[in-house]
Design a protein around this motif. Structure first.
Motif, PDB file in Angstrom:
ATOM      1  N   ILE A  52       0.838  -1.212   0.000  1.00 30.78           N
ATOM      2  CA  ILE A  52       0.000   0.000   0.000  1.00 30.78           C
ATOM      3  C   ILE A  52       0.864   1.249   0.000  1.00 30.78           C
ATOM      4  O   ILE A  52       2.018   1.232   0.446  1.00 30.78           O
ATOM      5  N   THR A  53       0.282   2.321  -0.501  1.00 30.82           N
ATOM      6  CA  THR A  53       0.919   3.639  -0.469  1.00 30.82           C
ATOM      7  C   THR A  53      -0.084   4.620   0.129  1.00 30.82           C
ATOM      8  O   THR A  53      -1.208   4.741  -0.359  1.00 30.82           O
ATOM      9  N   ILE A  54       0.325   5.289   1.200  1.00 27.65           N
ATOM     10  CA  ILE A  54      -0.527   6.285   1.855  1.00 27.65           C
ATOM     11  C   ILE A  54       0.060   7.664   1.604  1.00 27.65           C
ATOM     12  O   ILE A  54       1.266   7.874   1.794  1.00 27.65           O
ATOM     13  N   THR A  55      -0.771   8.597   1.165  1.00 28.63           N
ATOM     14  CA  THR A  55      -0.285   9.950   0.888  1.00 28.63           C
ATOM     15  C   THR A  55      -1.291  10.980   1.392  1.00 28.63           C
ATOM     16  O   THR A  55      -2.482  10.693   1.531  1.00 28.63           O
ATOM     17  N   GLY A  56      -0.788  12.149   1.671  1.00 25.73           N
ATOM     18  CA  GLY A  56      -1.639  13.234   2.164  1.00 25.73           C
ATOM     19  C   GLY A  56      -0.810  14.485   2.392  1.00 25.73           C
ATOM     20  O   GLY A  56       0.418  14.485   2.208  1.00 25.73           O
ATOM     21  N   PRO A  57      -1.426  15.584   2.804  1.00 24.21           N
ATOM     22  CA  PRO A  57      -0.679  16.814   3.076  1.00 24.21           C
ATOM     23  C   PRO A  57       0.350  16.610   4.186  1.00 24.21           C
ATOM     24  O   PRO A  57       0.120  15.861   5.139  1.00 24.21           O
ATOM     25  N   ARG A  58       1.472  17.283   4.055  1.00 21.77           N
ATOM     26  CA  ARG A  58       2.557  17.162   5.036  1.00 21.77           C
ATOM     27  C   ARG A  58       2.088  17.500   6.439  1.00 21.77           C
ATOM     28  O   ARG A  58       2.545  16.902   7.419  1.00 21.77           O
ATOM     29  N   ARG A  66       9.344   9.591   9.857  1.00 21.75           N
ATOM     30  CA  ARG A  66       9.737  10.461   8.736  1.00 21.75           C
ATOM     31  C   ARG A  66      10.925   9.880   7.968  1.00 21.75           C
ATOM     32  O   ARG A  66      11.097  10.148   6.781  1.00 21.75           O
ATOM     33  N   LYS A  67      11.757   9.091   8.641  1.00 18.80           N
ATOM     34  CA  LYS A  67      12.918   8.489   7.977  1.00 18.80           C
ATOM     35  C   LYS A  67      12.492   7.536   6.856  1.00 18.80           C
ATOM     36  O   LYS A  67      13.246   7.308   5.915  1.00 18.80           O
ATOM     37  N   MET A  68      11.288   6.962   6.981  1.00 19.15           N
ATOM     38  CA  MET A  68      10.808   6.012   5.991  1.00 19.15           C
ATOM     39  C   MET A  68       9.938   6.683   4.922  1.00 19.15           C
ATOM     40  O   MET A  68       9.559   6.039   3.938  1.00 19.15           O
ATOM     41  N   ALA A  69       9.611   7.947   5.117  1.00 20.10           N
ATOM     42  CA  ALA A  69       8.683   8.636   4.216  1.00 20.10           C
ATOM     43  C   ALA A  69       9.430   9.460   3.164  1.00 20.10           C
ATOM     44  O   ALA A  69      10.619   9.764   3.308  1.00 20.10           O
ATOM     45  N   ALA A  70       8.701   9.793   2.117  1.00 18.70           N
ATOM     46  CA  ALA A  70       9.204  10.726   1.091  1.00 18.70           C
ATOM     47  C   ALA A  70       8.285  11.927   1.063  1.00 18.70           C
ATOM     48  O   ALA A  70       7.151  11.885   1.550  1.00 18.70           O
ATOM     49  N   CYS A  71       8.782  13.007   0.478  1.00 23.13           N
ATOM     50  CA  CYS A  71       7.997  14.247   0.440  1.00 23.13           C
ATOM     51  C   CYS A  71       8.128  14.870  -0.942  1.00 23.13           C
ATOM     52  O   CYS A  71       9.197  14.816  -1.566  1.00 23.13           O
ATOM     53  N   THR A  72       7.049  15.416  -1.435  1.00 24.62           N
ATOM     54  CA  THR A  72       7.081  16.056  -2.754  1.00 24.62           C
ATOM     55  C   THR A  72       7.853  17.368  -2.685  1.00 24.62           C
ATOM     56  O   THR A  72       7.820  18.066  -1.675  1.00 24.62           O
ATOM     57  N   THR A  73       8.544  17.674  -3.766  1.00 23.12           N
ATOM     58  CA  THR A  73       9.303  18.932  -3.825  1.00 23.12           C
ATOM     59  C   THR A  73       8.522  20.029  -4.549  1.00 23.12           C
ATOM     60  O   THR A  73       8.874  21.201  -4.476  1.00 23.12           O
ATOM     61  N   VAL A  74       7.492  19.601  -5.268  1.00 20.94           N
ATOM     62  CA  VAL A  74       6.649  20.571  -5.988  1.00 20.94           C
ATOM     63  C   VAL A  74       5.307  20.633  -5.281  1.00 20.94           C
ATOM     64  O   VAL A  74       4.650  19.603  -5.072  1.00 20.94           O
ATOM     65  N   SER A  75       4.882  21.823  -4.908  1.00 20.43           N
ATOM     66  CA  SER A  75       3.623  21.965  -4.163  1.00 20.43           C
ATOM     67  C   SER A  75       2.450  22.077  -5.112  1.00 20.43           C
ATOM     68  O   SER A  75       2.560  22.568  -6.231  1.00 20.43           O
ATOM     69  N   ARG A 108      -1.213  23.720  -5.050  1.00 21.26           N
ATOM     70  CA  ARG A 108      -2.029  24.672  -4.294  1.00 21.26           C
ATOM     71  C   ARG A 108      -1.344  25.020  -2.964  1.00 21.26           C
ATOM     72  O   ARG A 108      -1.943  25.019  -1.893  1.00 21.26           O
ATOM     73  N   ASN A 109      -0.024  25.230  -3.065  1.00 21.11           N
ATOM     74  CA  ASN A 109       0.793  25.610  -1.910  1.00 21.11           C
ATOM     75  C   ASN A 109       0.791  24.540  -0.795  1.00 21.11           C
ATOM     76  O   ASN A 109       0.956  24.835   0.387  1.00 21.11           O
ATOM     77  N   THR A 110       0.586  23.296  -1.192  1.00 23.36           N
ATOM     78  CA  THR A 110       0.587  22.196  -0.222  1.00 23.36           C
ATOM     79  C   THR A 110       1.591  21.131  -0.662  1.00 23.36           C
ATOM     80  O   THR A 110       1.557  20.664  -1.802  1.00 23.36           O
ATOM     81  N   PHE A 111       2.483  20.756   0.236  1.00 19.73           N
ATOM     82  CA  PHE A 111       3.419  19.656  -0.017  1.00 19.73           C
ATOM     83  C   PHE A 111       2.816  18.368   0.546  1.00 19.73           C
ATOM     84  O   PHE A 111       2.111  18.381   1.561  1.00 19.73           O
ATOM     85  N   TYR A 112       3.120  17.252  -0.125  1.00 18.95           N
ATOM     86  CA  TYR A 112       2.528  15.970   0.267  1.00 18.95           C
ATOM     87  C   TYR A 112       3.607  14.987   0.735  1.00 18.95           C
ATOM     88  O   TYR A 112       4.746  15.012   0.255  1.00 18.95           O
ATOM     89  N   LYS A 119     -10.981  12.899   4.387  1.00 20.96           N
ATOM     90  CA  LYS A 119     -11.011  13.693   3.143  1.00 20.96           C
ATOM     91  C   LYS A 119      -9.615  13.945   2.568  1.00 20.96           C
ATOM     92  O   LYS A 119      -9.437  13.963   1.351  1.00 20.96           O
ATOM     93  N   ASN A 120      -8.633  14.168   3.427  1.00 18.49           N
ATOM     94  CA  ASN A 120      -7.327  14.618   2.946  1.00 18.49           C
ATOM     95  C   ASN A 120      -6.326  13.496   2.679  1.00 18.49           C
ATOM     96  O   ASN A 120      -5.252  13.743   2.139  1.00 18.49           O
ATOM     97  N   ILE A 121      -6.633  12.274   3.090  1.00 16.76           N
ATOM     98  CA  ILE A 121      -5.674  11.174   3.008  1.00 16.76           C
ATOM     99  C   ILE A 121      -6.127  10.172   1.947  1.00 16.76           C
ATOM    100  O   ILE A 121      -7.315   9.882   1.808  1.00 16.76           O
ATOM    101  N   TYR A 122      -5.148   9.644   1.185  1.00 12.26           N
ATOM    102  CA  TYR A 122      -5.455   8.698   0.116  1.00 12.26           C
ATOM    103  C   TYR A 122      -4.600   7.444   0.299  1.00 12.26           C
ATOM    104  O   TYR A 122      -3.451   7.515   0.749  1.00 12.26           O
ATOM    105  N   CYS A 123      -5.170   6.309  -0.057  1.00 11.81           N
ATOM    106  CA  CYS A 123      -4.450   5.036   0.050  1.00 11.81           C
ATOM    107  C   CYS A 123      -4.599   4.270  -1.255  1.00 11.81           C
ATOM    108  O   CYS A 123      -5.713   4.090  -1.751  1.00 11.81           O
ATOM    109  N   MET A 124      -3.473   3.830  -1.822  1.00  5.26           N
ATOM    110  CA  MET A 124      -3.488   3.040  -3.055  1.00  5.26           C
ATOM    111  C   MET A 124      -2.953   1.649  -2.756  1.00  5.26           C
ATOM    112  O   MET A 124      -1.957   1.500  -2.036  1.00  5.26           O
ATOM    113  N   VAL A 125      -3.572   0.633  -3.309  1.00  2.00           N
ATOM    114  CA  VAL A 125      -3.180  -0.762  -3.098  1.00  2.00           C
ATOM    115  C   VAL A 125      -2.665  -1.334  -4.408  1.00  2.00           C
ATOM    116  O   VAL A 125      -3.351  -1.248  -5.438  1.00  2.00           O
ATOM    117  N   GLU A 126      -1.458  -1.894  -4.374  1.00  2.83           N
ATOM    118  CA  GLU A 126      -0.880  -2.515  -5.564  1.00  2.83           C
ATOM    119  C   GLU A 126      -1.477  -3.911  -5.733  1.00  2.83           C
ATOM    120  O   GLU A 126      -1.355  -4.758  -4.851  1.00  2.83           O
TER     121      GLU A 126
END
Length: 633
Positions: free
Chosen positions: A8-14, A264-273, A275-279, A302-309
């Motif tokens: 799974i991949t979980i993503t959302g605003p920082r 946070r050591k296991m997470a990645a973060c987007t460098t391009v925002s 709507r002024n929001t980093f994920y 509402k703000n969190i998304y989960c994708m399953v491979e």
């Protein structure tokens, strides 16, 4: 069995990261993987790096919590981070005067220990240190020299110098001592001592009296220092005792936030925002049975998304292994973990070990009385201590009891129960032949398991051409059939059958690498150095054929230990005078305890050796990685 996993991949605003960790990672068992490594092909990602804001408060909370013997609160209470921080800071301020005093004592103790360490090698010097330090016309040096250079110095140099060396202490490497030299000769003598690697040790005026007196005085000061430190520790505990539950609850709250931050050591973060929001992005493995519940929970957010491979073959990292077996088999997972966890797509051998280990143990250690004792003692230890080995001993004891009825043996007595099958001492050859036949059956079963593993991993070579694949199974089975026919006086199969079932499998094993390349349509079927390939393959084939024989004969030890056990108990009965009809009961008890303890240990090790070397080596790699969910931390 191995629990099925989904990636799974979980993503959302920082800004939502800490909340996601607190809610979802602490509710569901998720084995985290490094998101940057897994999503290396994705652009515009960077490590999620931030300074840990909880580091200082966590350090203070840990220091306070260590004051209590029980680090868990008696009445757990949920509190916010601000409430927990306020409690810890208040308690720390209350301890400031005592903490400062303790730090001062710790620094003083370090200094005293350093002084004591320096003076200890010179305790045999019977002269006051302050008088030596006051010398005006005689120079001195405290230090040490290695034995090698000290021997050379004593034989060739010492007599030619105007110096006096006072030896104080020796150890296997060095000689400690003090040398004295007139001021006029000091420079020359110092140079010679330096060339012999004499290491100077600086002795200051802080010492009083002789080195022995100084050492004892320092020891006394250290005792006083420790007493003051203990007094401060007791005072700290007294001050905090009335607030222990508050502090421990605050400590647990801060620990949760601090541990969450480490994710946070296991997470990645987007460098391009957007709507002024980093994920942020979190990746990991979750049990298939928990996926639907996680998706339902996240869909409400509402703000969190989960994708399953859907296809784990698309994931670069190997799925972790989580064993899932019935409770009766779980203790045997200990042996599996000792060897190595199965790979995710490999068959879990726990069931196989749970069946074969107790049976083989029982065959080698068949005795109704001793088996019952092992079963009861093992069951009681497992009942109260939950030690896996105790459960294994208990199940092995049950099999020993069953085999004891078949052998007709009770605590070494052979005339109390009639043997249902045979007496090992009276049927030696039958026992040995049966052991080899049993071992051959086990080897065939392991080959079948290896073929199943090959099918799971879609490994053509392992399925068909391996010495433990179809080719090896056909060859070994035919050899067993021929051996049985010869032993029972029946005619051998026709030469054509022997050529087909013995010759063709050996040819397939010999050419397994080229055949595999041919089936997979690789451009290079044979290696460039063909001569070396055929030589290596020939000797390898010879070793394989030899291993079939040695592996089968290795199971002779199963029968040999059954005979050995009966023989050892026969010796015990002989020493106890059982032949007279009135045995010495004490001698019988001691003999049974000795045999059960010594031979039980040896048999247990031998059975494990058979499992690892004669069985596991045929079908099991044990290269899996353990399932370590964040929640368990």
């Amino acid at each position: 069995m191995i629990e099925k996993m989904r990636f799974i991949t979980i993503t959302g605003p920082r800004t939502e990261f800490d909340r996601v960790v607190s809610i979802y990672l602490n509710k569901y068992e998720i084995h985290l993987e490094n998101a940057l490594s897994e999503l290396s092909s994705v652009q515009d990602l960077k490590p999620f790096v931030e300074a840990n804001p909880y580091k200082d408060i966590h350090s203070k909370a840990l220091e306070l919590a260590e004051r209590f013997n029980n680090n868990r609160p008696e009445n757990p209470i949920k509190m916010t981070l601000s409430e927990a921080s306020a409690i810890i800071l208040s308690a720390s301020r209350e301890m400031e005067d005592l903490t400062a005093g303790k730090k001062k004592l710790a620094a003083e103790r370090e200094h005293l220990l350093e002084l004591q360490k320096k003076i200890e090698p010179f305790r045999h010097l019977d002269y006051e240190i302050d008088k030596i330090l006051a010398f005006k016309f005689i120079k001195y040096r405290f230090g040490r020299i290695s034995h090698e250079y000290y021997t050379k110095f004593s034989k060739f140099v010492y007599e030619s110098l105007t110096t006096l060396f006072v030896e104080c202490q020796k150890d296997p490497d060095y000689v400690w001592g003090v040398y004295f030299v007139p001021e006029a000769e000091a420079d020359k003598t110092d140079t010679i001592y330096s060339s012999l690697h004499f290491e100077n040790i600086s002795i200051t005026s802080e010492y009083e009296g002789t080195p022995e007196q100084a050492y004892n005085a320092l020891a006394k000061k250290l005792e006083e220092n420790q007493a003051k430190t203990d007094s401060i520790n007791a005072e700290m505990t007294n001050r905090l005792s009335s607030r222990s539950d508050q502090i421990l609850n605050a400590h647990e709250t801060i620990c949760v936030y601090s541990n969450n931050f480490e994710v946070r050591k296991m997470a990645a973060c987007t460098t391009v925002s957007k709507r002024n929001t980093f994920y942020f992005i979190l990746c990991g493995w979750i049990e298939e049975t928990s996926v639907e519940a996680l998706i339902r929970d996240i869909n409400k957010d509402k703000n969190i998304y989960c994708m399953v491979e859907k296809d784990i073959a698309n994931v670069s990292t190997k799925p972790p292994t989580k064993l899932k077996n019935p409770k009766i088999f779980q203790p045997f997972e200990m042996f599996i973990k000792m060897y190595g966890l199965p790979a995710y797509n490999e068959m879990d051998p726990t069931f196989f070990v749970a069946i074969t280990y107790p049976i083989i143990f029982g065959i080698m250690f068949g005795d109704v009385g001793q088996g019952l004792c092992l079963a009861i003692i093992g069951a009681l230890i497992y009942r109260y201590k939950k030690i896996p080995l105790a459960a294994i001993i208990s199940s092995s004891g049950i099999c020993s009891t069953i085999m004891g009825f078949l052998y007709g043996s009770v605590f070494g007595f052979e005339n109390i129960l009639p043997h249902i099958w045979l007496n090992p001492m009276e049927n030696v050859m039958t026992v040995l032949f049966t052991a080899v036949a049993f071992g051959s059956t086990i080897i065939i079963i392991t080959m079948l398991i290896n073929i199943i593993n090959g099918i799971r991993t879609k490994d053509i070579e392992k399925i068909f051409f391996d010495n433990n694949g179809v080719a090896g199974l056909v060859f070994y089975s035919m050899v067993i059939v021929c051996a049985v026919l010869i032993a029972t006086g029946h005619p051998m199969p026709a030469g054509v059958l022997l050529a087909v079932f013995l010759g063709i499998p050996l040819i397939l094993i010999f050419l397994r690498e080229p055949l595999t390349h041919l089936i997979k349509r690789k451009p290079e079927i044979l290696p460039k150095d063909k001569g070396m390939f055929f030589v290596e393959s020939f000797f390898e084939l010879f070793e394989i054929v030899l291993s079939y024989l040695t592996n089968s004969i290795s199971f002779l030890r199963v029968g040999a230990f059954a005979i050995s056990h009966a023989a050892m108990m026969g010796v015990v009965m002989l020493l106890a005078g059982a032949q007279s009809g009135n045995p010495n009961i004490l001698a019988v008890i001691i003999g049974n305890i000795f045999v059960a303890g010594m031979e039980g240990l040896v048999v247990g090790i031998q059975v494990l050796r058979l499992e690892y070397y004669e069985m596991f080596s045929r079908f099991y790699t044990g290269t899996g990685k353990g399932f370590k969910p964040y929640k368990s931390k």
